[in-house]
Write a protein that holds these residues in place. Structure first.
Motif, PDB file in Angstrom:
ATOM      1  N   HIS A   1      -9.765 -16.246   2.751  1.00 48.29           N
ATOM      2  CA  HIS A   1      -9.479 -14.819   2.673  1.00 48.29           C
ATOM      3  C   HIS A   1      -8.911 -14.479   1.291  1.00 48.29           C
ATOM      4  N   ILE A   2      -9.229 -13.296   0.811  1.00 43.04           N
ATOM      5  CA  ILE A   2      -8.707 -12.776  -0.448  1.00 43.04           C
ATOM      6  C   ILE A   2      -8.175 -11.376  -0.169  1.00 43.04           C
ATOM      7  N   MET A   3      -6.941 -11.123  -0.543  1.00 43.17           N
ATOM      8  CA  MET A   3      -6.339  -9.815  -0.322  1.00 43.17           C
ATOM      9  C   MET A   3      -6.000  -9.198  -1.670  1.00 43.17           C
ATOM     10  N   ILE A   4      -6.497  -7.995  -1.931  1.00 45.27           N
ATOM     11  CA  ILE A   4      -6.304  -7.319  -3.205  1.00 45.27           C
ATOM     12  C   ILE A   4      -5.465  -6.061  -2.975  1.00 45.27           C
ATOM     13  N   PRO A   5      -4.428  -5.833  -3.786  1.00 45.69           N
ATOM     14  CA  PRO A   5      -3.590  -4.625  -3.625  1.00 45.69           C
ATOM     15  C   PRO A   5      -4.324  -3.369  -4.086  1.00 45.69           C
ATOM     16  N   VAL A   6      -5.247  -2.912  -3.290  1.00 43.31           N
ATOM     17  CA  VAL A   6      -6.099  -1.781  -3.670  1.00 43.31           C
ATOM     18  C   VAL A   6      -5.276  -0.496  -3.820  1.00 43.31           C
ATOM     19  N   THR A   7      -4.334  -0.281  -2.921  1.00 45.93           N
ATOM     20  CA  THR A   7      -3.559   0.966  -2.936  1.00 45.93           C
ATOM     21  C   THR A   7      -2.824   1.149  -4.264  1.00 45.93           C
ATOM     22  N   ALA A   8      -2.085   0.127  -4.672  1.00 43.77           N
ATOM     23  CA  ALA A   8      -1.323   0.232  -5.920  1.00 43.77           C
ATOM     24  C   ALA A   8      -2.249   0.394  -7.120  1.00 43.77           C
ATOM     25  N   THR A   9      -3.375  -0.304  -7.115  1.00 41.75           N
ATOM     26  CA  THR A   9      -4.315  -0.236  -8.238  1.00 41.75           C
ATOM     27  C   THR A   9      -4.852   1.175  -8.426  1.00 41.75           C
ATOM     28  N   TYR A  10      -5.317   1.779  -7.350  1.00 44.74           N
ATOM     29  CA  TYR A  10      -5.891   3.119  -7.453  1.00 44.74           C
ATOM     30  C   TYR A  10      -4.826   4.175  -7.747  1.00 44.74           C
ATOM     31  N   VAL A  11      -3.676   4.051  -7.112  1.00 44.85           N
ATOM     32  CA  VAL A  11      -2.598   5.024  -7.347  1.00 44.85           C
ATOM     33  C   VAL A  11      -2.168   5.011  -8.810  1.00 44.85           C
ATOM     34  N   GLU A  12      -1.954   3.850  -9.357  1.00 50.51           N
ATOM     35  CA  GLU A  12      -1.446   3.762 -10.724  1.00 50.51           C
ATOM     36  C   GLU A  12      -2.500   4.160 -11.754  1.00 50.51           C
ATOM     37  N   GLN A  13      -3.770   3.867 -11.479  1.00 53.58           N
ATOM     38  CA  GLN A  13      -4.817   4.307 -12.396  1.00 53.58           C
ATOM     39  C   GLN A  13      -4.898   5.831 -12.425  1.00 53.58           C
TER      40      GLN A  13
END
Length: 258
Positions: free
Chosen positions: A66-78
């Motif tokens: 499994h691979i978990m990516i912090p998508v929420t923080a990435t999109y919010v900060e961009q």
């Protein structure tokens, strides 16, 4: 309006009691109505701040990779960075349109002055940084404008009189925009809009040192504060610390500490 300009409002003991009971009942009901919202805000903030990776994955089968990516923080900060750049990349982000032709020659100077005031007195870039980040994470942002005036007394030596004399200097004398954490902005949930709400409140969180200093200044009732301290001491700090930790998750950046 400055506090010194406010009228001296005196109420009877009965009116004071009725107001206190009204506010207690309203705030208690407000807190009860907001429990699901607060839990949602905390979950969103936890999702933004970290990704909990389990020791092993069992989906779609036991021990799956499994691979978990912090998508929420990435999109919010961009998105946050793009909005801030759009707002503050221009040299003069504010527009001035004279209402009469005779004032056209003053438009550029006025823009420069507004930019200076917003950056140096209101400090809006840092304020907007906090507000926009909360907006993108939680869907709302709240701020209020207060007027801050602080003076400092210095003692300067008077050569003529051969003695030191007090001199009052104004250190701060301007409006200030304060971000309000969404969890600390209270109003009746039943209100259809803020303008129709019978009351709106900003909950200000204080540490013990501030509370004790205000007791020493005579601003807080010493016996009442002691009762609160006794309650926390007998109940234990775990409940308090846990609540503080959860509430801090949905605070904006620590530009202002209440």
């Amino acid at each position: 309006m400055l506090s010194s300009e406010l009228p001296d409002i005196r109420v009877s003991d009965e009116d004071r009691k009725n107001i206190s009971e009204y506010l207690f009942n309203e705030l208690t009901q407000c807190e009860a109505d907001r429990q699901l919202l607060v839990a949602l805000w905390v979950d969103i903030q936890k999702l933004y701040e970290k990704v909990d990776i389990p020791e092993k994955a069992n989906f779609p089968f036991d021990n799956a990779a499994h691979i978990m990516i912090p998508v929420t923080a990435t999109y919010v900060e961009q998105l946050h960075a793009r909005i801030m750049n759009t707002l503050y990349a221009p040299e003069d982000p504010y527009m001035v349109r004279p209402t009469v032709d005779e004032l056209n020659s003053y438009a550029k100077s006025c823009k420069k002055w507004i930019t200076w005031a917003v950056q140096n007195e209101l400090n809006m870039e840092e304020v907007d940084y906090t507000l926009l980040l909360e907006l993108l994470k939680l869907g709302n942002m709240v701020a209020k404008v207060i007027y801050t005036k602080e003076t400092k007394t210095r003692y300067l030596y008077n050569e003529t009189l051969k003695k030191y004399e007090p001199s009052v200097e104004i250190m701060i004398d301007n409006p200030e925009v304060i971000p309000i954490p969404i969890n600390d902005f209270l109003f009746p949930i039943s209100a259809r809009s803020l303008t129709e709400a019978p009351w709106r409140a900003h909950r200000i969180r204080l540490d013990w040192n501030t509370i004790k200093s205000r007791v020493a200044e005579g601003r807080y009732n010493k016996d009442a504060v002691q009762k609160i301290h006794s309650y926390w001491s007998t109940t234990g700090t775990n409940v308090y610390d846990t609540a503080r930790e959860e509430q801090s998750l949905i605070q904006p950046s620590a530009l202002y500490e209440f």
